[in-house]
Design a protein around this motif. Structure first.
Motif, PDB file in Angstrom:
ATOM      1  N   LEU A 284     -81.878  48.626 110.907  1.00 61.12           N
ATOM      2  CA  LEU A 284     -81.114  48.056 111.407  1.00 61.12           C
ATOM      3  C   LEU A 284     -80.293  46.769 111.667  1.00 61.12           C
ATOM      4  O   LEU A 284     -80.876  46.095 111.137  1.00 61.12           O
ATOM      5  N   ASP A 286     -78.069  43.528 112.582  1.00 63.32           N
ATOM      6  CA  ASP A 286     -78.030  43.003 113.473  1.00 63.32           C
ATOM      7  C   ASP A 286     -77.028  42.139 113.508  1.00 63.32           C
ATOM      8  O   ASP A 286     -76.781  40.544 112.446  1.00 63.32           O
ATOM      9  N   SER A 307     -82.649  44.581 108.594  1.00 63.51           N
ATOM     10  CA  SER A 307     -84.195  45.515 109.095  1.00 63.51           C
ATOM     11  C   SER A 307     -84.761  46.427 108.761  1.00 63.51           C
ATOM     12  O   SER A 307     -83.378  47.376 109.173  1.00 63.51           O
ATOM     13  N   LEU A 309     -87.341  48.965 109.585  1.00 63.19           N
ATOM     14  CA  LEU A 309     -88.532  49.844 110.238  1.00 63.19           C
ATOM     15  C   LEU A 309     -88.997  51.349 109.774  1.00 63.19           C
ATOM     16  O   LEU A 309     -87.441  52.446 109.567  1.00 63.19           O
ATOM     17  N   ASP A 313     -92.834  51.976 113.742  1.00 64.69           N
ATOM     18  CA  ASP A 313     -92.443  50.572 114.362  1.00 64.69           C
ATOM     19  C   ASP A 313     -91.562  50.804 115.314  1.00 64.69           C
ATOM     20  O   ASP A 313     -90.827  51.658 116.118  1.00 64.69           O
ATOM     21  N   PHE A 315     -88.680  48.674 118.320  1.00 64.50           N
ATOM     22  CA  PHE A 315     -87.379  48.108 118.649  1.00 64.50           C
ATOM     23  C   PHE A 315     -87.019  47.848 119.865  1.00 64.50           C
ATOM     24  O   PHE A 315     -87.225  49.319 120.682  1.00 64.50           O
ATOM     25  N   LYS A 320     -83.789  42.665 121.760  1.00 63.37           N
ATOM     26  CA  LYS A 320     -83.872  43.149 120.283  1.00 63.37           C
ATOM     27  C   LYS A 320     -85.160  42.741 118.940  1.00 63.37           C
ATOM     28  O   LYS A 320     -85.387  41.917 118.500  1.00 63.37           O
ATOM     29  N   LYS A 321     -86.397  42.658 119.789  1.00 62.92           N
ATOM     30  CA  LYS A 321     -87.969  42.413 119.878  1.00 62.92           C
ATOM     31  C   LYS A 321     -87.953  43.274 118.668  1.00 62.92           C
ATOM     32  O   LYS A 321     -88.069  44.786 119.474  1.00 62.92           O
ATOM     33  N   ILE A 322     -88.661  43.848 117.701  1.00 64.57           N
ATOM     34  CA  ILE A 322     -89.087  43.958 116.787  1.00 64.57           C
ATOM     35  C   ILE A 322     -90.471  44.004 116.837  1.00 64.57           C
ATOM     36  O   ILE A 322     -91.030  42.999 117.035  1.00 64.57           O
ATOM     37  N   ILE A 413     -88.043  42.442 108.021  1.00 67.93           N
ATOM     38  CA  ILE A 413     -87.611  41.704 109.821  1.00 67.93           C
ATOM     39  C   ILE A 413     -86.688  41.456 109.141  1.00 67.93           C
ATOM     40  O   ILE A 413     -87.565  40.050 108.078  1.00 67.93           O
TER      41      ILE A 413
END
Length: 444
Positions: A284, A286, A307, A309, A313, A315, A320-322, A413
């Motif tokens: 991932l 960002d 990140s 995952l 997991d 997302f 944008k919360k993992i 993360i």
């Protein structure tokens, strides 16, 4: 949107098919969500009730959890799944493989002959004819899912657009399924089409960093099923493709990128909630805080967040919360006992799984950073140009671990990543003077 329900035993006359063609076309194109933009999308997040299963390629027949996910999203047992093998060099073989796997998990699948290869044996089966054929459009309309095989993603978009580059009746039918709660799945090339931009005639990862990307060459318009916020790539970790995503993302102003590894899938619900399913994981990106040095001619990037995952997991694209899988535990202390251990160095950051190994080693160590290089043949294009990768722990960097499945599963993360161009030495290396070394050894 109104759906035309066709009995499996229905027999069509030429007149009946023609009527269905006009009715379907009118219903589809009367939709207020029909779009004529260059991304060939036909919806927005608030319109979509369905899901995506985006597979990173090389999906094995025994990867039950991924095949079962597709069938479950299609309504479970007896869910009808249309298989579109447009991308494949051998479409019938690829489609039959997918059909066998899906049917073994309870689906009722059928093959749509949308490929230039079918026209080689039947001139009436060209993609231009199949994409608007009322029978096949109606068959898709009554399906609960569509599955795209791997191959060349440009063949998919070409097969589903009309001669003016607009969505065909078949593409509109696929969007209709998706909007109403069905599932669109795709592997490899079938994954690449999911974002509004896709790699098309892509170069190697290192060449992509050195030369960048251009429209209608290395990148082209995808079908945009995931929406316009996220860039998708596939075969990612095993081929070191995490880095090639960055020039494309910067070129098209993407903030988020998801790269799926082989034999692994992302389940995306209503263009927002993402869950990793399968063997390995996904990268991932960002880039919301990332920046580049415009005074530097060569590719560079600072303050990107990366990140990793893995299975279970989740997302959330909007927030944008993992959320790590429930069986994973936070790693609170370094796993290495070597307090004086030097920061790790990775000589080939683009190697198979190297990026994940570098990230995990850093997060399990006492060090604050790790470095790596990427470089190519000194005699090749820009032969002395290489790239330095610097991974760093940030205040919100976290690592989670689980072995409940029998294998190690990590979630990593929000690590920082900077990429800087560097000049490699020429020659990069030279042979040792064997005679001098032998002489010294004899003296000893």
């Amino acid at each position: 949107m109104t759906m035309l329900k066709l009995s499996k035993r229905t027999h069509f006359s030429h007149v009946t098919l023609t009527v269905y063609a006009f009715v379907i076309h009118a219903l589809l194109f009367a939709s207020p969500t029909h779009a004529s933009n260059t991304q060939h999308t036909s919806s927005s997040a608030r319109d979509v009730k369905g899901s995506l299963v985006i597979i990173g390629g090389a999906l094995r027949a025994d990867n039950a959890v991924v095949w079962e996910t597709i069938v479950k999203q299609a309504g479970g047992k007896d869910g009808r799944i249309a298989i579109i093998p447009a991308a494949s060099g051998n479409p019938q073989r690829a489609a039959e493989f997918a059909a066998s796997a899906l049917n073994s998990h309870g689906a009722v699948s059928f093959i749509v002959p949308l490929s230039t290869r079918y026209a080689e044996t039947d001139a009436s089966n060209t993609p231009d004819q199949i994409q608007k054929n009322p029978y096949w459009v109606a068959q898709i309309q009554q399906a609960q899912a569509v599955y795209f095989t791997g191959g060349d993603q440009a063949k998919i978009t070409k097969a589903l657009l009309d001669t003016n580059g607009k969505p065909s009746p078949m593409l509109e039918a696929i969007w209709s399924i998706y909007r109403q709660g069905g599932v669109i799945a795709g592997t490899s090339a079938g994954a690449a089409i999911m974002s509004t931009t896709m790699f098309s005639n892509a170069k190697s990862v290192l060449s992509t960093l050195k030369q960048g990307v251009t429209e209608e060459n290395e990148i082209a318009n995808g079908l945009g099923f995931i929406g316009n916020q996220v860039f998708i790539d596939q075969h990612l970790i095993i081929r070191g493709r995490f880095a090639r995503m960055l020039p494309a993302m910067l070129k098209k102003s993407y903030v988020l990128g998801l790269g799926i590894d082989e034999n692994t899938a992302l389940l995306v619900t209503q263009q927002n909630t993402v869950e990793v399913v399968g063997y390995k994981g996904a990268i991932l990106w960002d880039l919301s805080s990332a920046k580049t040095d415009s005074s530097q001619v060569e590719f560079n990037l600072q303050d990107a967040r990366i990140s990793y995952l893995s299975h279970g997991d989740q997302f959330n694209i909007a927030t944008k919360k993992i959320s790590p899988a429930s069986d994973k535990q936070l790693i609170t202390t370094p796993q290495s006992d070597d307090a004086d251990q030097a920061p790790a160095f990775h000589p080939n950051m683009l190697a198979n799984t190297a990026i994940v190994e570098a990230m995990s080693q850093l997060m399990e160590s006492r060090q604050s950073y790790a470095k790596g290089l990427a470089f190519g043949d000194p005699g090749g294009d820009k032969g002395q140009l290489g790239y330095e990768f610097v991974l760093t722990k940030k205040a919100d960097s976290r690592a989670y671990f689980s072995s409940s499945s029998g294998a190690e599963a990590l979630t990593l993360i929000n690590l920082g990543l900077d990429i800087q161009p560097v000049q490699m030495a020429k020659p990069l290396y030279h042979a040792l003077d064997i005679q001098k070394n032998t002489h010294k050894m004899d003296k000893n």
